[in-house]
Design an enzyme around this catalytic site. Structure first.
Site, PDB file in Angstrom:
ATOM      1  N   LYS A 118      -9.513  18.269  20.647  1.00  0.00           N
ATOM      2  CA  LYS A 118      -8.075  18.772  21.069  1.00  0.00           C
ATOM      3  C   LYS A 118      -7.855  19.989  20.179  1.00  0.00           C
ATOM      4  O   LYS A 118      -7.058  21.018  20.754  1.00  0.00           O
ATOM      5  CB  LYS A 118      -7.134  17.700  20.731  1.00  0.00           C
TER       6      LYS A 118
ATOM      7  N   SER B 298      -5.142  15.626  16.872  1.00  0.00           N
ATOM      8  CA  SER B 298      -5.135  14.336  16.202  1.00  0.00           C
ATOM      9  C   SER B 298      -5.117  13.223  17.298  1.00  0.00           C
ATOM     10  O   SER B 298      -4.930  13.522  18.642  1.00  0.00           O
ATOM     11  CB  SER B 298      -3.482  13.931  15.443  1.00  0.00           C
ATOM     12  N   ASP B 299      -5.870  12.270  17.017  1.00  0.00           N
ATOM     13  CA  ASP B 299      -6.014  11.170  18.055  1.00  0.00           C
ATOM     14  C   ASP B 299      -5.822   9.810  17.218  1.00  0.00           C
ATOM     15  O   ASP B 299      -6.356   9.639  16.023  1.00  0.00           O
ATOM     16  CB  ASP B 299      -7.495  11.053  18.632  1.00  0.00           C
ATOM     17  N   THR B 300      -5.495   8.617  17.769  1.00  0.00           N
ATOM     18  CA  THR B 300      -5.105   7.313  17.376  1.00  0.00           C
ATOM     19  C   THR B 300      -5.668   6.395  18.337  1.00  0.00           C
ATOM     20  O   THR B 300      -5.659   6.245  19.581  1.00  0.00           O
ATOM     21  CB  THR B 300      -3.680   7.198  16.921  1.00  0.00           C
TER      22      THR B 300
ATOM     23  N   ALA C 102      -7.386  10.220  13.317  1.00  0.00           N
ATOM     24  CA  ALA C 102      -8.089  11.346  12.826  1.00  0.00           C
ATOM     25  C   ALA C 102      -7.256  12.600  13.079  1.00  0.00           C
ATOM     26  O   ALA C 102      -6.639  12.811  14.065  1.00  0.00           O
ATOM     27  CB  ALA C 102      -9.499  11.634  13.469  1.00  0.00           C
TER      28      ALA C 102
END
Length: 198
Positions: free
Chosen positions: A52, A68-70, A105
């Site tokens: 991303k 960011s990713d969750t 992250a």
């Protein structure tokens, strides 16, 4: 002053990043979000955050991009956003009365530097009744949330405890994000947010 792009469509990440007092533009990016064969959850979420950020850097023209990713993990299984009500019910039933992990992250990249951090937070849910699940689905909140819930919203009533970063569970670990931005030369200046870039 270096320009910053938030490569995300998430209003929650936008609100959190604004708390750091840095100026930024918003550029939603669309990348495939599915794990590679045999890819571990921790590697998967870090890869998505990095991809991303790199997509944002390439498309925005900014000096620095943040991605960011969750994901929610239970018994080693990745619980993504619910596809439909039945999928949601299966996920929340698994989380009922027990602990799960939320992995977030964050990746900060420029043409010269690339940094990625992973936060793992343990979240405990109280036992959930069928009426709880039906009520929460009807709120509409689960639809765009990893694991089918948002800790910052109405699902907060389900949470007995957390061990780790609350802001990471919401979608952006602020302490780590601030440190990463400082490493690439972006320091808090004001709370002004630039206009969103389509």
């Amino acid at each position: 002053m270096k320009s910053l792009c938030l490569a995300s469509a998430s209003p929650r990440r936008r609100e959190l990043l604004a708390l750091l007092g840095v100026e930024f533009n918003v550029l939603p990016v669309d990348i495939p979000e599915f794990p590679h064969p045999q890819e571990r959850a921790a590697d998967y979420v870090q890869r998505l955050a990095f991809e991303k950020a790199m997509a944002g850097l390439a498309r925005s023209g900014a000096d620095v991009a943040l991605g960011s990713d969750t994901i929610v993990v239970c018994d080693g299984d990745i619980l993504e956003k619910p596809e439909n009500k039945q999928h949601y019910l299966r996920m929340l039933s698994r989380l009922s009365g027990r602990e799960h992990q939320v992995l977030t992250a964050v990746s900060v990249v420029s043409n010269a530097q690339q940094y990625t951090e992973l936060m793992v937070t343990k979240v405990n849910f109280r036992p959930l009744l069928a009426s709880d699940l039906e009520w929460y689905w009807q709120t509409g909140e689960p639809l765009d949330k990893a694991g089918g819930y948002g800790i910052q919203g109405k699902a907060a009533r389900f949470v007995c405890s957390i061990n780790g970063s609350y802001t990471a569970v919401v979608g952006l670990p602020l302490c780590e994000t601030e440190a990463l931005l400082e490493r690439v030369g972006i320091v808090a200046t004001s709370s002004k947010v630039s206009g969103e870039t389509k």
